[in-house]
Design an enzyme around this catalytic site. Structure first.
Site, PDB file in Angstrom:
ATOM      1  CG  PHE A   1     -14.101  10.639  24.080  1.00 55.05           C
ATOM      2  CD1 PHE A   1     -14.160   9.256  24.133  1.00 55.05           C
ATOM      3  CD2 PHE A   1     -15.285  11.339  23.926  1.00 55.05           C
ATOM      4  CE1 PHE A   1     -15.373   8.588  24.040  1.00 55.05           C
ATOM      5  CE2 PHE A   1     -16.503  10.682  23.813  1.00 55.05           C
ATOM      6  CZ  PHE A   1     -16.543   9.301  23.887  1.00 55.05           C
TER       7      PHE A   1
ATOM      8  CG  ASP B   1     -12.479  15.774  28.282  1.00 55.94           C
ATOM      9  OD1 ASP B   1     -12.883  15.358  29.385  1.00 55.94           O
ATOM     10  OD2 ASP B   1     -12.976  15.420  27.204  1.00 55.94           O
TER      11      ASP B   1
ATOM     12  NE  ARG C   1     -13.160   2.132  29.137  1.00 56.09           N
ATOM     13  CZ  ARG C   1     -13.814   3.288  28.932  1.00 56.09           C
ATOM     14  NH1 ARG C   1     -13.151   4.377  28.545  1.00 56.09           N
ATOM     15  NH2 ARG C   1     -15.108   3.360  29.081  1.00 56.09           N
TER      16      ARG C   1
ATOM     17  CE1 TYR D   1     -20.863   9.603  30.745  1.00 58.16           C
ATOM     18  CE2 TYR D   1     -22.113  11.648  30.844  1.00 58.16           C
ATOM     19  CZ  TYR D   1     -21.274  10.800  30.160  1.00 58.16           C
ATOM     20  OH  TYR D   1     -20.854  11.123  28.900  1.00 58.16           O
ATOM     21  CE  LYS D   2     -16.570   9.101  30.914  1.00 53.13           C
ATOM     22  NZ  LYS D   2     -16.974   7.868  30.206  1.00 53.13           N
TER      23      LYS D   2
END
Lengths: 440, 440
Positions: A142, A220, A399, A245-246
């Site tokens: 990322f 990560d 996705r 927040y995922k």
């Protein structure tokens, strides 16, 4: 077409059966999802739960509104970063008091990267060897992870002899790079689950390999926490960061978390040494003396409202094992893929030019599936317009994320029916879907 | 005592008259303050407003709950940091698009300190002079500011020849230090209003003096923003940071802000180069390329819930001038001080051993008054138990803050009556007030 009706009926029967057998099925009712929406973007932003909604009202109206400044004591705001950290620790196989919730994942990455470099430099000085100057990562990590190394490098390289360098390689070359350049690598920094294709690194094997070369590891866990079983302590991981927040459903921009192995805490130095990381913050001393525990990673005053909402969202995980979440995630992932394949197979191949852009086996990827398509952006917009909220990742990836807490197998079938139909009929070519004016 | 009754009546009449003449009096009704509380701690945590409460419900239930991920576009979450930044810009005399809301004040300080050092090093290289290695600050600056310099120093000094040093001096010695050591000072970093005694620095004069010596200035506006008129652009201030949970009433741990003079933005490099500071964050490029504008200070995903609440709280300032806020703040401050002095004067001097620990003139200090007392902690606790919420700052300071938006002059009189009575009768010596078990 009769064959398609038969197939749809068969798949529906299968989906209903899977729902009935699903031990997590009832958790969907804990969420406040909008009507007529299939939300397969929980891997980008998890949805609102009843608990989170109630806590938002409580922290704003009761705690801030009525108790005002005294909430730092009476509602224990001061310990919220460790309270939340300990809830997350259980989900990632970390020992108590080795995880703290604070700042963003990017800021935490900076703290830990810097701390790792300082530890590595100290080790080199003790060993009378050259300082290691490489951070090894992956080209398609990322971007923020790579950017943070670049930013730290620019800062450190101004006026010094030792140049910090980012070495980003293809995923397949990571092991070889460790073997070949190990003595020059200070930190191996990888994302456990790739954000685009869901590829999963072998965290244990890579950690072991890195350690054998004297390399510190920083993982990560943005796309792992709360959905993939992890054993940070057992795998002797040095550092990790993650976001909430995922799959943890903490709310938009909810604070990140940081993990440090207990054995590293005593000698750790992180440069964002704000007052809340001080041993005695309220003594207002002139010189920084870090807290002994994981609190040393705190910097400024945390966003209490956002962190409280996250705290409430995490309570849902108290009674659930991550293995169960993973099992259901694989089942959802697998069933969705199978529905898409079976539906497409019942039409002519030219009607379904979606190309799988990830490992073919659901158990070999994170809680997502990715398809490559030249019009992935427009397909994603068309899906959203028909109630299937997925996301697009530049340049050409669609996705679909599988959050096991609030998705049912019937949702998978419906999403697969809509997706295949949009691609087959080319409904995504309507002008409103083609204009790329969205930011996410 | 009759004389005291007469005095109290006179002061009450005066307070009521001041209330009537106060153009800001009606704003109190915009806040949701608890009953029977006089809140003189808005300088630590501003209270909840109706607008903030309503927005909290909206951002959680409507935006996150119903619009989910699409809120980044439809509710413009993506631009919230600049939207909020521009509202703050108006309050501190900054040009549009030179202020951004993000992270905490401490993290922003780190970004700007680092950026200032990089600029200073570049200037030295261009001029072929020695790099400047000192950050000049004040011994009794808020500790986090000093700690951040210390943390940055530890990071930069590992393995480099150039040693970054914090030079912290007494307030009275700042000018002399600039004069004497100017050529070695990279950055002058000061807090505009001192957190303990409310002393105000002459921002314009010190900025000019520093600039004359080639020093960059970084002002911490934590105790100034929203209550003291500021003219950052006009004074050619280079950098500033501030917090939003004090006089701006943004909520507990609301995100901080950062200001950079427009002329410095093109060459600025800040090391916390997260994805949202990238020129094109959603292109997910491998290499960091900073945004052109103030967005380059963004790092990770912002705490949307906390920032939205702040955004709503700021709307109240749209129709108010900071000069009016300052005028009322001085009047409240002055009236409170005068009430305390007059009440104390009506008793024997030994009954009132509160010592003023700040400038005697209300217009010469920030929006607060500080008293020194060996039992300041216990007095603060006793005040709170009687509904006057003030705060204590180690080791012996009682701090009373005057937020002009929600305090009335009658509140000032009542607070003064309770404070003087507690000190006179030594009610603070009750055991529950003496045990120091509170964190704030």
């Amino acid at each position: 077409m009769p064959s398609n009706h038969k197939l749809a009926a068969d798949l529906l029967a299968k989906a209903k059966k899977l729902n009935q057998e699903d031990p997590l099925a009832s958790f969907k009712s804990e969420f406040l999802l909008p009507q007529n929406v299939i939300y397969v973007d929980g891997n980008s932003l998890g949805p609102l739960s009843k608990a989170a909604k109630n806590r938002a009202v409580e922290v704003v109206e009761q705690q801030w509104g009525n108790s005002l400044i005294s909430s730092w004591n009476v509602h224990d705001w001061i310990n919220l970063p460790t309270t939340v950290g300990n809830k997350i620790a259980k989900l990632i196989g970390a020992a108590p008091n080795t995880v703290i919730c604070c700042d963003s994942i990017s800021v935490n990455l900076f703290k830990l990267l810097s701390a790792a470099l300082l530890l590595s430099a100290k080790q080199a000085a003790d060993d009378k060897t050259d300082a290691r100057t490489l951070i090894l990562s992956q080209k398609d990590n990322f971007p923020t992870d790579l950017y943070m190394v670049q930013g730290l490098g620019q800062l450190l390289n101004s006026g010094t002899q030792t140049k910090l360098e980012l070495m980003s390689v293809d995923s397949k070359d990571i092991t070889r790079s460790i073997e070949e350049h190990g003595h020059r690598i200070a930190v191996l920094m990888l994302t456990h689950v790739n954000f685009r294709n869901g590829d999963i690194h072998d965290l244990q094997a890579l950690t072991e390999l890195a350690h054998a070369k004297g390399i510190l590891v920083l993982w990560d866990l943005a796309h792992s926490a709360g959905v993939l079983p992890l054993a940070l302590e057992e795998c002797e991981v040095d550092f990790a960061v993650g976001c909430t927040y995922k799959y943890l459903n903490g709310g938009p921009g909810a604070p990140g978390f940081a993990y440090v192995a207990e054995r590293l805490l005593p000698d750790l130095q992180q440069p964002l040494s704000g007052w809340l990381g001080h041993k005695k913050p309220f003594d207002f001393e002139h010189d920084y003396e870090k807290a002994a525990g994981i609190e040393q990673l705190l910097c400024g005053t945390p966003s209490i409202i956002s962190m409280s909402v996250l705290d409430a969202a995490l309570d849902m995980f108290e009674t659930i094992s991550v293995s169960d979440l993973r099992a259901k995630s694989i089942a959802l992932n697998d069933f969705f893929q199978s529905c898409v394949e079976q539906i497409n197979a019942s039409y002519s191949p030219s009607d379904s030019p979606l190309v799988l852009a990830c490992n073919e086996q659901a158990q070999m990827r994170g809680s997502q599936i990715s398809y490559k398509h030249p019009h992935a952006y427009a397909i994603c917009q068309a899906l959203i317009s028909e109630g299937v909220i997925s996301d697009f990742r530049s340049p050409d990836i669609l996705r679909i994320g599988f959050s096991p807490l609030f998705l049912h197998f019937t949702d998978m079938l419906n999403a697969a029916l809509i997706l295949t139909s949009i691609v087959r009929t080319k409904r995504y070519t309507q002008p409103q879907f083609l204009i790329k004016n969205k930011v996410t």
